[in-house]
Design an enzyme around this catalytic site. Structure first.
Site, PDB file in Angstrom:
ATOM      1  N   ASP A   1      13.099 -10.645  52.633  1.00  0.00           N
ATOM      2  CA  ASP A   1      11.915  -9.789  52.685  1.00  0.00           C
ATOM      3  C   ASP A   1      10.851 -10.317  53.651  1.00  0.00           C
ATOM      4  O   ASP A   1      10.006  -9.542  54.114  1.00  0.00           O
ATOM      5  CB  ASP A   1      11.277  -9.686  51.288  1.00  0.00           C
ATOM      6  CG  ASP A   1      11.904  -8.588  50.442  1.00  0.00           C
ATOM      7  OD1 ASP A   1      12.957  -8.044  50.839  1.00  0.00           O
ATOM      8  OD2 ASP A   1      11.336  -8.268  49.374  1.00  0.00           O
TER       9      ASP A   1
ATOM     10  N   ARG B   1      17.704  -8.914  36.605  1.00  0.00           N
ATOM     11  CA  ARG B   1      17.323  -9.725  37.763  1.00  0.00           C
ATOM     12  C   ARG B   1      17.280 -11.214  37.401  1.00  0.00           C
ATOM     13  O   ARG B   1      17.647 -12.071  38.201  1.00  0.00           O
ATOM     14  CB  ARG B   1      15.941  -9.239  38.233  1.00  0.00           C
ATOM     15  CG  ARG B   1      15.532  -9.704  39.581  1.00  0.00           C
ATOM     16  CD  ARG B   1      14.088  -9.286  39.863  1.00  0.00           C
ATOM     17  NE  ARG B   1      13.661  -9.928  41.066  1.00  0.00           N
ATOM     18  CZ  ARG B   1      13.775  -9.399  42.266  1.00  0.00           C
ATOM     19  NH1 ARG B   1      14.248  -8.184  42.417  1.00  0.00           N
ATOM     20  NH2 ARG B   1      13.410 -10.070  43.328  1.00  0.00           N
TER      21      ARG B   1
ATOM     22  N   TYR C   1      19.387   2.507  34.047  1.00  0.00           N
ATOM     23  CA  TYR C   1      20.740   1.951  33.871  1.00  0.00           C
ATOM     24  C   TYR C   1      20.728   0.762  32.916  1.00  0.00           C
ATOM     25  O   TYR C   1      19.678   0.188  32.630  1.00  0.00           O
ATOM     26  CB  TYR C   1      21.378   1.548  35.205  1.00  0.00           C
ATOM     27  CG  TYR C   1      20.573   0.629  36.123  1.00  0.00           C
ATOM     28  CD1 TYR C   1      20.575  -0.744  35.955  1.00  0.00           C
ATOM     29  CD2 TYR C   1      19.853   1.149  37.202  1.00  0.00           C
ATOM     30  CE1 TYR C   1      19.885  -1.582  36.814  1.00  0.00           C
ATOM     31  CE2 TYR C   1      19.155   0.325  38.071  1.00  0.00           C
ATOM     32  CZ  TYR C   1      19.171  -1.046  37.881  1.00  0.00           C
ATOM     33  OH  TYR C   1      18.483  -1.874  38.732  1.00  0.00           O
TER      34      TYR C   1
HETATM   35  C1  FAD Z   1      10.980  -2.282  42.080  1.00  0.00           C
HETATM   36  C2  FAD Z   1      12.012  -2.966  42.952  1.00  0.00           C
HETATM   37  C3  FAD Z   1      13.366  -2.814  42.684  1.00  0.00           C
HETATM   38  C4  FAD Z   1      14.325  -3.422  43.513  1.00  0.00           C
HETATM   39  N1  FAD Z   1      15.650  -3.237  43.245  1.00  0.00           N
HETATM   40  C5  FAD Z   1      16.578  -3.784  44.060  1.00  0.00           C
HETATM   41  C6  FAD Z   1      17.970  -3.593  43.808  1.00  0.00           C
HETATM   42  O1  FAD Z   1      18.346  -2.912  42.848  1.00  0.00           O
HETATM   43  N2  FAD Z   1      18.872  -4.171  44.667  1.00  0.00           N
HETATM   44  C7  FAD Z   1      18.467  -4.938  45.730  1.00  0.00           C
HETATM   45  O2  FAD Z   1      19.330  -5.438  46.484  1.00  0.00           O
HETATM   46  N3  FAD Z   1      17.154  -5.141  45.980  1.00  0.00           N
HETATM   47  C8  FAD Z   1      16.202  -4.600  45.175  1.00  0.00           C
HETATM   48  N4  FAD Z   1      14.883  -4.820  45.415  1.00  0.00           N
HETATM   49  C9  FAD Z   1      14.486  -5.667  46.551  1.00  0.00           C
HETATM   50  C10 FAD Z   1      14.556  -7.147  46.214  1.00  0.00           C
HETATM   51  O3  FAD Z   1      13.797  -7.410  45.044  1.00  0.00           O
HETATM   52  C11 FAD Z   1      13.996  -7.998  47.367  1.00  0.00           C
HETATM   53  O4  FAD Z   1      14.477  -7.503  48.590  1.00  0.00           O
HETATM   54  C12 FAD Z   1      14.436  -9.457  47.216  1.00  0.00           C
HETATM   55  O5  FAD Z   1      13.836 -10.014  46.064  1.00  0.00           O
HETATM   56  C13 FAD Z   1      14.056 -10.267  48.451  1.00  0.00           C
HETATM   57  O6  FAD Z   1      14.420 -11.596  48.258  1.00  0.00           O
HETATM   58  P1  FAD Z   1      13.645 -12.755  49.027  1.00  0.00           P
HETATM   59  O7  FAD Z   1      14.309 -14.010  48.607  1.00  0.00           O
HETATM   60  O8  FAD Z   1      13.552 -12.430  50.480  1.00  0.00           O
HETATM   61  O9  FAD Z   1      12.150 -12.686  48.486  1.00  0.00           O
HETATM   62  P2  FAD Z   1      11.621 -12.939  47.013  1.00  0.00           P
HETATM   63  O10 FAD Z   1      12.669 -12.646  46.004  1.00  0.00           O
HETATM   64  O11 FAD Z   1      10.314 -12.218  46.932  1.00  0.00           O
HETATM   65  O12 FAD Z   1      11.344 -14.515  46.962  1.00  0.00           O
HETATM   66  C14 FAD Z   1      10.326 -15.121  47.703  1.00  0.00           C
HETATM   67  C15 FAD Z   1      10.009 -16.456  47.039  1.00  0.00           C
HETATM   68  O13 FAD Z   1       9.116 -17.193  47.890  1.00  0.00           O
HETATM   69  C16 FAD Z   1       8.116 -17.802  47.098  1.00  0.00           C
HETATM   70  N5  FAD Z   1       6.953 -18.036  47.964  1.00  0.00           N
HETATM   71  C17 FAD Z   1       6.147 -17.101  48.538  1.00  0.00           C
HETATM   72  N6  FAD Z   1       5.187 -17.704  49.277  1.00  0.00           N
HETATM   73  C18 FAD Z   1       5.394 -19.045  49.175  1.00  0.00           C
HETATM   74  C19 FAD Z   1       4.726 -20.197  49.722  1.00  0.00           C
HETATM   75  N7  FAD Z   1       3.648 -20.088  50.511  1.00  0.00           N
HETATM   76  N8  FAD Z   1       5.208 -21.434  49.425  1.00  0.00           N
HETATM   77  C20 FAD Z   1       6.308 -21.578  48.613  1.00  0.00           C
HETATM   78  N9  FAD Z   1       6.955 -20.517  48.058  1.00  0.00           N
HETATM   79  C21 FAD Z   1       6.519 -19.268  48.345  1.00  0.00           C
HETATM   80  C22 FAD Z   1       7.881 -16.761  45.986  1.00  0.00           C
HETATM   81  O14 FAD Z   1       7.236 -17.343  44.859  1.00  0.00           O
HETATM   82  C23 FAD Z   1       9.293 -16.306  45.698  1.00  0.00           C
HETATM   83  O15 FAD Z   1       9.945 -17.100  44.735  1.00  0.00           O
HETATM   84  C24 FAD Z   1      13.916  -4.219  44.607  1.00  0.00           C
HETATM   85  C25 FAD Z   1      12.549  -4.394  44.853  1.00  0.00           C
HETATM   86  C26 FAD Z   1      11.606  -3.775  44.041  1.00  0.00           C
HETATM   87  C27 FAD Z   1      10.156  -3.951  44.346  1.00  0.00           C
END
Ligand code: FAD
Length: 401
Positions: free
Chosen positions: A313, A124, A232
């Site tokens: 997310d 990751r 993996y």
């Molecule tokens: C165990 C596990 C395994 C996974 N495996 C996979 C996989 O194999 N393939 C896949 O496609 N997905 C996988 N996922 C899902 C994936 O990790 C998430 O869907 C993805 O990280 C979502 O991206 P995002 O940018 O929406 O949120 P995030 O990656 O959570 O990023 C959100 C960001 O916002 C920041 N933030 C939060 N609140 C604030 C605030 N108030 N002010 C400023 N910054 C803030 C956080 O610090 C963070 O950096 C997995 C999830 C888990 C839990």
């Protein structure tokens, strides 16, 4: 009004000085970074505000199906990721104790041929680093935790305040702030994501610790009656492995999601005691493990209000059972950037609504399918997931929305 023609208004001395950005992205996770990169390819320079003071390399693997690698290659990360990522031979599904194969779907070779892009398993941290490198460093503002958003519809502005006392006004906000999104809470009111009653243990560790135990070249999921484990490689050199589990946990367990919360190795090994010797070998060699509560959300009634929009997310958190959460955030990024480029002259709030109508049916369908946790257990046709092309999907409301 085109996004490139407006400027931030000065508010007070602590104001973040920015020359020409109009769009603020909250969160420099996978979705926020990809969105900034996609927007820059369309000539739009967004600024990203991330709460963390620095990026940390989280010990976790991630699978990127061809729908995700199609996005990443289009963002220009293809060569970068080809240096670090592993291409699993198959998606292998085995019965937890006997090891009987319930389904084996070919990946290496087949996926490239069928969908035009590879299936990767990788660290990751390598994915995050590659995305961060693809964005101009001056666009990323670390240590900026958003604590308030106010919209001024009459002025077509959104006011952002951060916990360090700084503030600014922007034309639009993209909330890519993850499952505990403040942007979501501001738009829809407080509502905790649903704890699934399950937790994941996960870690990456050097493959040499396996001392010759062969985990094979597939991405392997071992399906137990009420729990599973996925194993993996996460590097091209096969020198680092990853596993992630899912198992029931006391419904009262309230530890929030945190990539850094530690788990207890003995408890984990106990929980997988009857599993196949290959699984036990992987757990026995593991030096350290993290524990993560699994949350999900039902599809939300709306993703935007006026000039504030959510993606990733923040608006469609899902269980990890299809390995599609980050893939959805990546697809969102490209479709959103294309919408903002194609409809420059339109009101931003209309463009945001259009984006929601294009994307929501797909992410809702994947949220529900992921929740069922049956993906690939038996023979599965993945066309509807892997065949999606975020670069070409028509920018018209999806008929199912
Ligand atoms: C165990 C596990 C395994 C996974 N495996 C996979 C996989 O194999 N393939 C896949 O496609 N997905 C996988 N996922 C899902 C994936 O990790 C998430 O869907 C993805 O990280 C979502 O991206 P995002 O940018 O929406 O949120 P995030 O990656 O959570 O990023 C959100 C960001 O916002 C920041 N933030 C939060 N609140 C604030 C605030 N108030 N002010 C400023 N910054 C803030 C956080 O610090 C963070 O950096 C997995 C999830 C888990 C839990």
């Amino acid at each position: 009004m085109t996004p490139n023609t407006t400027y931030f208004n000065p508010i007070h001395r602590d104001q973040i000085v920015m020359k020409q950005p109009q769009i603020a992205i909250i969160g420099a996770g996978i979705g926020g970074l990809a969105c900034a990169r996609a927007l820059s390819m369309m000539g739009i320079t967004a600024q990203i505000f991330e709460q963390a003071p620095k990026f940390a390399r989280i010990g976790a693997g991630i699978q990127m199906g061809p729908n995700a690698t199609r996005v990443l290659e289009g963002l220009g990360l293809g060569e970068d990721l080809a240096q670090t990522s592993f291409e699993p031979r198959t998606n292998l599904n085995r019965v937890w104790d006997t090891g009987e194969v319930s389904n084996e779907y070919p990946l290496l070779g087949h996926v490239r041929e069928k969908y035009g892009t590879p299936f990767y398993s990788l660290h990751r941290g390598d994915l995050h680093e590659a995305l961060a490198r693809s964005v101009n460093a001056e666009q990323i503002h670390l240590g900026k935790k958003l604590n308030k958003i106010e919209q001024h519809p009459a002025q077509d502005k959104v006011h952002l305040s951060f916990t360090d006392g700084s503030s600014l006004e922007v034309d639009a906000v993209i909330g890519a702030d993850g499952v505990h999104s403040l942007v979501r809470e501001t738009l829809l009111g407080p509502e905790a994501p649903r704890f699934t009653g399950r937790i994941a243990y996960r870690t990456t560790y050097p493959a040499k610790l396996l001392k010759g135990v062969d985990i094979g070249e597939s991405r392997t999921k071992w399906w137990g009656p009420d729990r599973h484990i996925v194993i993996y490689y996460v590097t091209k050199q096969k020198d680092e492995i990853y596993f992630v589990t899912s198992q029931p946990e006391d419904a009262n367990w309230t530890t929030p999601e945190s990539w850094s919360a530690k788990g207890d190795l003995q408890t984990l090994r106990e929980a997988y005691k009857g599993f196949h010797p290959d699984v036990q070998a992987v757990l026995a060699a593991c030096p350290d493990v993290h524990k993560w509560a699994l949350f999900e959300r039902s599809p939300l009634p709306t993703w935007c209000e006026g000039r504030v929009l959510m993606m990733g997310d923040a608006c469609h958190a899902m269980t990890p059972y299809m390995a599609q959460g980050a893939a959805m955030a990546l697809e969102d990024s490209v479709v959103l950037a294309r919408c903002l480029d194609a409809f420059k002259e339109d009101d931003l709030s209309k463009t945001f609504k259009l984006f929601e109508h294009i994307r929501k049916p797909r992410t809702s369908q994947i949220q529900l399918a992921s929740s069922a946790n049956q993906w690939m257990q038996k023979a599965t046709n993945p066309d509807w997931v892997y065949g999606y092309n975020a670069w070409e999907v028509p920018l018209v409301p999806n008929s199912e929305s």
